[in-house]
Design a protein around this motif. Structure first.
Motif, PDB file in Angstrom:
ATOM      1  N   GLY A 230       0.799  -1.221   0.000  1.00 40.75           N
ATOM      2  CA  GLY A 230       0.000   0.000   0.000  1.00 40.75           C
ATOM      3  C   GLY A 230       0.832   1.271   0.000  1.00 40.75           C
ATOM      4  N   LEU A 231       2.102   1.170  -0.429  1.00 35.75           N
ATOM      5  CA  LEU A 231       2.984   2.340  -0.422  1.00 35.75           C
ATOM      6  C   LEU A 231       3.089   2.973  -1.801  1.00 35.75           C
ATOM      7  CD1 LEU A 231       5.919   0.790   1.657  1.00 35.75           C
ATOM      8  CD2 LEU A 231       3.958   2.106   2.492  1.00 35.75           C
ATOM      9  N   THR A 232       3.436   4.238  -1.813  1.00 33.86           N
ATOM     10  CA  THR A 232       3.779   4.940  -3.041  1.00 33.86           C
ATOM     11  C   THR A 232       5.259   4.700  -3.299  1.00 33.86           C
ATOM     12  OG1 THR A 232       2.125   6.654  -2.651  1.00 33.86           O
ATOM     13  CG2 THR A 232       3.965   7.241  -4.062  1.00 33.86           C
ATOM     14  N   VAL A 233       5.635   4.488  -4.563  1.00 35.73           N
ATOM     15  CA  VAL A 233       7.042   4.235  -4.877  1.00 35.73           C
ATOM     16  C   VAL A 233       7.584   5.334  -5.786  1.00 35.73           C
ATOM     17  CG1 VAL A 233       8.710   2.600  -5.819  1.00 35.73           C
ATOM     18  CG2 VAL A 233       6.638   1.749  -4.680  1.00 35.73           C
ATOM     19  N   LEU A 234       8.715   5.889  -5.386  1.00 34.97           N
ATOM     20  CA  LEU A 234       9.381   6.946  -6.159  1.00 34.97           C
ATOM     21  C   LEU A 234      10.773   6.465  -6.546  1.00 34.97           C
ATOM     22  CD1 LEU A 234       9.515  10.744  -5.495  1.00 34.97           C
ATOM     23  CD2 LEU A 234      11.667   9.499  -5.729  1.00 34.97           C
ATOM     24  N   ALA A 235      11.137   6.678  -7.810  1.00 34.73           N
ATOM     25  CA  ALA A 235      12.492   6.323  -8.262  1.00 34.73           C
ATOM     26  C   ALA A 235      13.326   7.585  -8.323  1.00 34.73           C
ATOM     27  CB  ALA A 235      12.426   5.665  -9.636  1.00 34.73           C
ATOM     28  N   GLU A 236      14.534   7.533  -7.769  1.00 28.65           N
ATOM     29  CA  GLU A 236      15.383   8.723  -7.824  1.00 28.65           C
ATOM     30  C   GLU A 236      16.556   8.530  -8.775  1.00 28.65           C
ATOM     31  OE1 GLU A 236      16.412   9.862  -3.835  1.00 28.65           O
ATOM     32  OE2 GLU A 236      17.506   8.023  -3.440  1.00 28.65           O
ATOM     33  N   GLY A 237      17.112   9.652  -9.238  1.00 27.43           N
ATOM     34  CA  GLY A 237      18.264   9.581 -10.133  1.00 27.43           C
ATOM     35  C   GLY A 237      17.903   9.167 -11.553  1.00 27.43           C
ATOM     36  N   VAL A 238      16.668   9.469 -11.978  1.00 33.77           N
ATOM     37  CA  VAL A 238      16.249   9.121 -13.336  1.00 33.77           C
ATOM     38  C   VAL A 238      16.835  10.137 -14.323  1.00 33.77           C
ATOM     39  CG1 VAL A 238      14.276   8.815 -14.890  1.00 33.77           C
ATOM     40  CG2 VAL A 238      14.142   8.041 -12.498  1.00 33.77           C
ATOM     41  N   GLU A 239      17.665   9.641 -15.231  1.00 31.37           N
ATOM     42  CA  GLU A 239      18.376  10.532 -16.154  1.00 31.37           C
ATOM     43  C   GLU A 239      17.991  10.346 -17.610  1.00 31.37           C
ATOM     44  OE1 GLU A 239      22.575  10.116 -15.438  1.00 31.37           O
ATOM     45  OE2 GLU A 239      22.461  11.061 -13.451  1.00 31.37           O
ATOM     46  N   THR A 240      17.414   9.188 -17.955  1.00 28.01           N
ATOM     47  CA  THR A 240      17.130   8.934 -19.371  1.00 28.01           C
ATOM     48  C   THR A 240      15.664   8.557 -19.597  1.00 28.01           C
ATOM     49  OG1 THR A 240      17.541   6.544 -19.359  1.00 28.01           O
ATOM     50  CG2 THR A 240      19.472   7.988 -19.611  1.00 28.01           C
ATOM     51  N   ALA A 241      15.228   8.778 -20.847  1.00 31.80           N
ATOM     52  CA  ALA A 241      13.857   8.423 -21.232  1.00 31.80           C
ATOM     53  C   ALA A 241      13.651   6.920 -21.128  1.00 31.80           C
ATOM     54  CB  ALA A 241      13.565   8.919 -22.648  1.00 31.80           C
ATOM     55  N   ALA A 242      14.706   6.143 -21.428  1.00 27.97           N
ATOM     56  CA  ALA A 242      14.592   4.683 -21.354  1.00 27.97           C
ATOM     57  C   ALA A 242      14.318   4.241 -19.912  1.00 27.97           C
ATOM     58  CB  ALA A 242      15.866   4.022 -21.886  1.00 27.97           C
ATOM     59  N   GLN A 243      14.973   4.894 -18.962  1.00 24.91           N
ATOM     60  CA  GLN A 243      14.733   4.561 -17.553  1.00 24.91           C
ATOM     61  C   GLN A 243      13.293   4.883 -17.169  1.00 24.91           C
ATOM     62  OE1 GLN A 243      17.824   6.985 -15.870  1.00 24.91           O
ATOM     63  NE2 GLN A 243      19.371   5.357 -15.979  1.00 24.91           N
ATOM     64  N   LEU A 259      16.576  14.023 -15.700  1.00 24.84           N
ATOM     65  CA  LEU A 259      15.720  13.957 -16.887  1.00 24.84           C
ATOM     66  C   LEU A 259      14.679  15.063 -16.837  1.00 24.84           C
ATOM     67  CD1 LEU A 259      14.759  12.491 -19.482  1.00 24.84           C
ATOM     68  CD2 LEU A 259      13.300  11.072 -18.035  1.00 24.84           C
ATOM     69  N   CYS A 260      14.175  15.328 -15.657  1.00 28.85           N
ATOM     70  CA  CYS A 260      13.203  16.417 -15.498  1.00 28.85           C
ATOM     71  C   CYS A 260      13.896  17.703 -15.085  1.00 28.85           C
ATOM     72  CB  CYS A 260      12.152  16.030 -14.468  1.00 28.85           C
ATOM     73  SG  CYS A 260      11.090  17.406 -14.025  1.00 28.85           S
ATOM     74  N   SER A 261      14.680  17.643 -14.028  1.00 27.05           N
ATOM     75  CA  SER A 261      15.353  18.852 -13.535  1.00 27.05           C
ATOM     76  C   SER A 261      16.393  18.519 -12.480  1.00 27.05           C
ATOM     77  CB  SER A 261      14.321  19.803 -12.919  1.00 27.05           C
ATOM     78  OG  SER A 261      14.955  20.873 -12.255  1.00 27.05           O
ATOM     79  N   ARG A 262      17.453  19.313 -12.457  1.00 21.57           N
ATOM     80  CA  ARG A 262      18.393  19.272 -11.338  1.00 21.57           C
ATOM     81  C   ARG A 262      17.736  19.976 -10.154  1.00 21.57           C
ATOM     82  NH1 ARG A 262      23.971  18.223 -12.455  1.00 21.57           N
ATOM     83  NH2 ARG A 262      24.009  17.393 -14.573  1.00 21.57           N
ATOM     84  N   PRO A 263      18.290  19.828  -8.962  1.00 20.07           N
ATOM     85  CA  PRO A 263      17.814  20.650  -7.850  1.00 20.07           C
ATOM     86  C   PRO A 263      18.010  22.128  -8.204  1.00 20.07           C
ATOM     87  CG  PRO A 263      19.237  18.882  -7.047  1.00 20.07           C
ATOM     88  CD  PRO A 263      19.365  18.902  -8.544  1.00 20.07           C
ATOM     89  N   LEU A 264      17.013  22.961  -7.928  1.00 13.51           N
ATOM     90  CA  LEU A 264      17.029  24.362  -8.351  1.00 13.51           C
ATOM     91  C   LEU A 264      17.002  25.312  -7.157  1.00 13.51           C
ATOM     92  CD1 LEU A 264      14.217  24.032 -11.078  1.00 13.51           C
ATOM     93  CD2 LEU A 264      16.698  24.153 -11.498  1.00 13.51           C
ATOM     94  N   PRO A 265      17.677  26.467  -7.296  1.00 13.98           N
ATOM     95  CA  PRO A 265      17.532  27.493  -6.262  1.00 13.98           C
ATOM     96  C   PRO A 265      16.100  28.030  -6.299  1.00 13.98           C
ATOM     97  CG  PRO A 265      18.860  28.315  -8.098  1.00 13.98           C
ATOM     98  CD  PRO A 265      18.607  26.858  -8.358  1.00 13.98           C
ATOM     99  N   VAL A 266      15.710  28.727  -5.224  1.00  7.24           N
ATOM    100  CA  VAL A 266      14.308  29.122  -5.035  1.00  7.24           C
ATOM    101  C   VAL A 266      13.669  29.774  -6.265  1.00  7.24           C
ATOM    102  CG1 VAL A 266      12.777  30.662  -3.744  1.00  7.24           C
ATOM    103  CG2 VAL A 266      14.445  29.260  -2.540  1.00  7.24           C
TER     104      VAL A 266
END
Ligand code: C2E
Ligand code: CA
Ligand code: CA
Ligand code: CA
Length: 279
Positions: A230-243, A259-266
């Motif tokens: 019953g948990l939500t699953v998040l994958a981290e470090g996704v860099e490619t469309a294939a992943q 793949l989506c974004s690096r950590p961003l300043p405010v």
């Protein structure tokens, strides 16, 4: 004098002293940086894989040194953790994340969850429940929009004590995530009993997808197991469309990564949120 033994020992000893001195120096600089307001939070978007929408962001600390520039947490979190500076630093992170989250609410930006990292020292040796409750109350930020990321190692040492703290945190109304899942020793029997909401698959298992059959099998198993609990699953470090394609096929819920974004300043994160709200 035989074998140069004593000399070798002296050399070794001098070396250790130097390393210890360097640590002490870094620790003192870190305390000063915190007092001088040189720490910053960056925010990395978390995306719902099925809809492509931003659902949250992980707050990641950086040290903005006037001379050295941006210093990565990989360099100072270990020292902060072993010296105890993580106590005040972690509290600053929690307060700043809640205050920032509330500023974004006041600006009418899309509602997102903020994920804050809690180190093992913070979890086991500080009043994490009290300081989290105070940070939420002082900021006026809703607990329902806060998620705490806790590593397996913090839970594995004293599972019964950990369980009590997790329960009390959850009673505040926030969500709990297991960070770096799969990298530490954690008993599945305990995991089943822990009151958690999210599993974050460590980026080490994502990196070699789709080339590593083992990593694909492990990731697929974690997603299936998380869902069956019953948990939500998040994958981290996704860099490619294939992943991302692989994760989507396996029904993984969320992802984070370059793949989506690096950590961003405010301000850059605000732009990102505004753009995403326009679709
Ligand atoms: P973490 O919690 O596992 O955070 C994820 C790390 O992966 C972040 O590194 C992030 O910038 C990086 N990352 C995100 N997407 C990608 C990607 O697609 N590819 C690659 N190669 N890396 C990606 P960062 O910001 O340098 O933080 C490193 C670690 O420092 C964090 O690992 C966390 O353990 C610790 N840390 C950061 N901020 C805090 C904090 O406020 N408190 C505590 N206790 N620890 C923190
Ligand atoms: Ca994390
Ligand atoms: Ca992680
Ligand atoms: Ca990690």
């Amino acid at each position: 004098k035989e074998n140069g033994g004593p000399d070798a020992w002296c050399f070794f000893h001098a070396d250790m002293t130097q390393a210890a001195r360097a640590r002490l120096e870094l620790e003192a600089r870190l305390r000063q940086a915190l007092a001088d307001g040189h720490m910053r939070l960056y925010y990395q978007p978390q995306i719902d894989i099925a809809t492509g929408r931003v659902t949250g962001a992980e707050a990641l600390v950086r040290w903005l040194d006037p001379v050295e520039g941006l210093i990565s947490p990989a360099r100072f979190i270990p020292v902060a953790e072993s010296s105890g500076v993580i106590g005040p630093l972690g509290e600053w992170v929690m307060r700043e994340a809640c205050a920032q989250g509330q500023r974004w609410r006041n600006l009418g930006l899309p509602e997102i969850t903020l994920a804050v990292n809690v180190s093992p020292h913070q979890f086991l040796l500080t009043d994490i429940v009290g300081s989290t409750a105070a940070a939420l109350a002082d900021a006026g930020f809703p607990a329902a929009q806060l998620e705490l990321e806790i590593t397996e190692s913090a839970l594995a040492k004293q599972p019964e004590e950990a369980m009590l703290v997790l329960r009390r945190l959850r009673q505040l109304g926030l969500r709990l995530a297991i960070d770096d899942f799969g990298t530490g020793y954690s008993s599945l029997a305990h995991l089943k009993r822990f009151p958690i909401d999210v599993l974050k698959i460590d980026q080490g298992f994502i990196r070699d997808i789709p080339h590593s059959a083992d990593d694909m099998a492990i990731s697929a198993a974690v997603i299936a197991m998380g869902h069956s609990m019953g948990l939500t699953v998040l994958a981290e470090g996704v860099e490619t469309a294939a992943q991302l394609d692989f994760l989507r096929q396996r029904g993984c819920d969320h992802f984070q990564g370059y793949l989506c974004s690096r950590p961003l300043p405010v301000s850059a994160f605000e732009d990102f949120l505004r753009r995403s709200a326009q679709g």
